[in-house]
Design a protein around this motif. Structure first.
Motif, PDB file in Angstrom:
ATOM      1  N   CYS A  36     -43.759 -83.131  -3.042  1.00  0.00           N
ATOM      2  CA  CYS A  36     -42.996 -83.413  -4.268  1.00  0.00           C
ATOM      3  C   CYS A  36     -42.110 -82.215  -4.580  1.00  0.00           C
ATOM      4  N   GLU A  46     -37.623 -87.689 -11.238  1.00  0.00           N
ATOM      5  CA  GLU A  46     -38.166 -88.996 -10.793  1.00  0.00           C
ATOM      6  C   GLU A  46     -39.292 -88.790  -9.796  1.00  0.00           C
ATOM      7  N   ALA A  47     -39.180 -87.764  -8.957  1.00  0.00           N
ATOM      8  CA  ALA A  47     -40.226 -87.503  -7.963  1.00  0.00           C
ATOM      9  C   ALA A  47     -41.521 -87.066  -8.656  1.00  0.00           C
ATOM     10  N   THR A 102     -42.451 -88.024 -11.719  1.00  0.00           N
ATOM     11  CA  THR A 102     -43.035 -89.219 -12.337  1.00  0.00           C
ATOM     12  C   THR A 102     -43.754 -90.069 -11.287  1.00  0.00           C
ATOM     13  N   GLU A 103     -43.120 -90.190 -10.120  1.00  0.00           N
ATOM     14  CA  GLU A 103     -43.723 -90.976  -9.028  1.00  0.00           C
ATOM     15  C   GLU A 103     -45.068 -90.360  -8.598  1.00  0.00           C
ATOM     16  N   ASP A 126     -47.644 -90.899 -11.405  1.00  0.00           N
ATOM     17  CA  ASP A 126     -48.083 -92.314 -11.431  1.00  0.00           C
ATOM     18  C   ASP A 126     -49.166 -92.527 -10.377  1.00  0.00           C
ATOM     19  N   TYR A 163     -39.819 -80.257 -16.618  1.00  0.00           N
ATOM     20  CA  TYR A 163     -39.957 -81.675 -16.226  1.00  0.00           C
ATOM     21  C   TYR A 163     -41.438 -82.022 -16.034  1.00  0.00           C
ATOM     22  N   ASP A 190     -43.628 -84.526 -18.408  1.00  0.00           N
ATOM     23  CA  ASP A 190     -44.156 -85.783 -17.855  1.00  0.00           C
ATOM     24  C   ASP A 190     -45.672 -85.886 -18.103  1.00  0.00           C
TER      25      ASP A 190
END
Ligand code: HXC
Ligand code: NAP
Length: 300
Positions: A72, A78-79, A81-82, A85, A130, A134
């Motif tokens: 990551c 976005e990476a 968050t992915e 998740d 970030y 998150d």
């Protein structure tokens, strides 16, 4: 790390699930090992997928337990968050985050390009926010308590000549630590930071002391009152104190672990004012060769 020097009892961190950014190498790997040894499930991330996988395997072979490596890039929101998740759905919510990933190199500020500034600020200043944002918002939404440690430098207190993008970015993360400790204290979230002096790691030595025979040089010639660099177990014990249970009322603090170097001598790179063009040129070539070697291993 020599586990004989761990100050804490076995099982102290049972049930904890901690993400250490940049945990595939250096100080992040050491802290990951300490948390694992005390019973935590540990997640580590970095851009070199092979490096985090190898570290996860090595630590589990040594201590058992669970370490999960994630490729990551924390510069990419976005990476992040992915990855989070995936952690939440496949493993469960994190209980702690160590903001350890960073980039840095010594340079005269007049030699820096805008891209050079961004290369560091995008990791340390933006990426750290970030990640914290998150994970923090997940904790708030789910009503979970959480604990964040950020790894800074002592330059946040007295400036970082010849490492200005890093010093500026780390100072900002110090401000984030103080601010969120207050703003998110009501959600049972804690924010503390550690400001280490020199601890020998390959990533640091090759970019900050490319002329030195070893990191030991950073503590010679009266530069450190204790006459030595830091020992890994000393840093890990402090990280466990802040991350583990038992001292939850500590919030919004940044603790130096540098043998009193910055009080004595500033603990920064002010002595590099003596370097001439040839030394800077040689340092830059050596650093850029290290950067290229590491970049070739990136999978994200
Ligand atoms: C001037 C330099 C430079 C140098 C790179 N650049 N090295 N400029 N002097 N020595 C410039 C490049 O010329 C380029 O600008 C820009 O920076 C981006 O370079 P890239 O190599 O393309 O960047 P990138 O691939 O994004 O890599 C990021 C990095 C790299 C920060 C440059 O070093 C990295 O990934 N580091 C991660 C690990 C690390 O740094 N660990 C050390 C942590 S120690 P142009 O304009 O030419 O294109 C620490 C504190 C220790 O943080 C405290 C000790 C007390
Ligand atoms: P290091 O081994 O180079 O660690 C940095 C780690 O961050 C690497 O694993 C790197 O992995 C990762 N990283 C960098 N950019 C990333 C990105 N965009 N996304 C995800 N991961 C990223 O150096 P270190 O010495 O252990 O430094 C660790 C921390 O301690 C840093 O915050 C540093 O500023 C701080 N510190 C170190 C010292 C010291 O003396 N060693 C002193 C004071 C503070 P990839 O390249 O694979 O992404």
């Amino acid at each position: 790390m020599d586990m004989a020097h761990m100050m804490f009892k076995d099982g102290l961190m049972n049930g904890e699930r901690i993400l250490v950014t940049g945990g595939g190498t250096g100080l992040g790997k050491e802290m990951a090992e300490g948390f694992l040894k005390l019973g935590a499930e540990v997640h580590i991330c970095g851009r070199r997928g092979g490096v985090v996988e190898e570290t996860a395997k090595e630590l589990m072979e040594k201590h058992g337990g669970k370490v999960v490596g994630h490729a990551c890039d924390i510069r990419v929101a976005e990476a992040i968050t992915e990855m989070n998740d995936k952690i939440w759905s496949e493993h469960g919510p994190l209980t702690g985050l160590v903001n350890n990933a960073a980039g840095n190199f010594i340079s005269r500020t007049e030699d820096l390009s805008i891209r050079g500034f961004d290369a560091i600020a995008n990791i340390v200043f933006r990426g750290t926010f970030y990640m914290t944002h998150d994970i923090g918002t997940r904790w708030i939404k789910e009503g979970l308590k959480g604990n964040v440690i950020s790894i800074l430098t002592t330059w946040i207190w007295n400036g970082g000549p010849f490492v200005v993008p890093s010093a500026m970015s780390k100072s900002a993360v110090n401000t984030m630590t103080q601010s969120l400790a207050v703003e998110w204290g009501r959600y049972n979230l804690r924010f503390n930071a550690i400001a280490p002096g020199p601890f020998p790691t390959e990533g640091m030595t090759k970019r900050l002391a490319p002329d030195a025979d070893s990191t030991e040089d950073m503590a010679r010639d009266g530069r450190n009152p204790m006459g030595r660099i830091g020992k890994m177990h000393e840093l890990v014990n402090l990280a466990v104190f802040l991350m583990g249970p038992g001292a939850e009322y500590v919030n919004g603090q940044t603790i130096a672990i540098d043998g009193a170097a910055y009080n004595a001598t500033g603990g920064n790179f002010s002595q590099l004012a003596q370097w001439g063009d040839a030394q800077w040129q040689a340092a830059r070539e050596a650093i850029e060769a290290t950067n290229a070697k590491d970049r070739a291993k990136r999978t994200v």
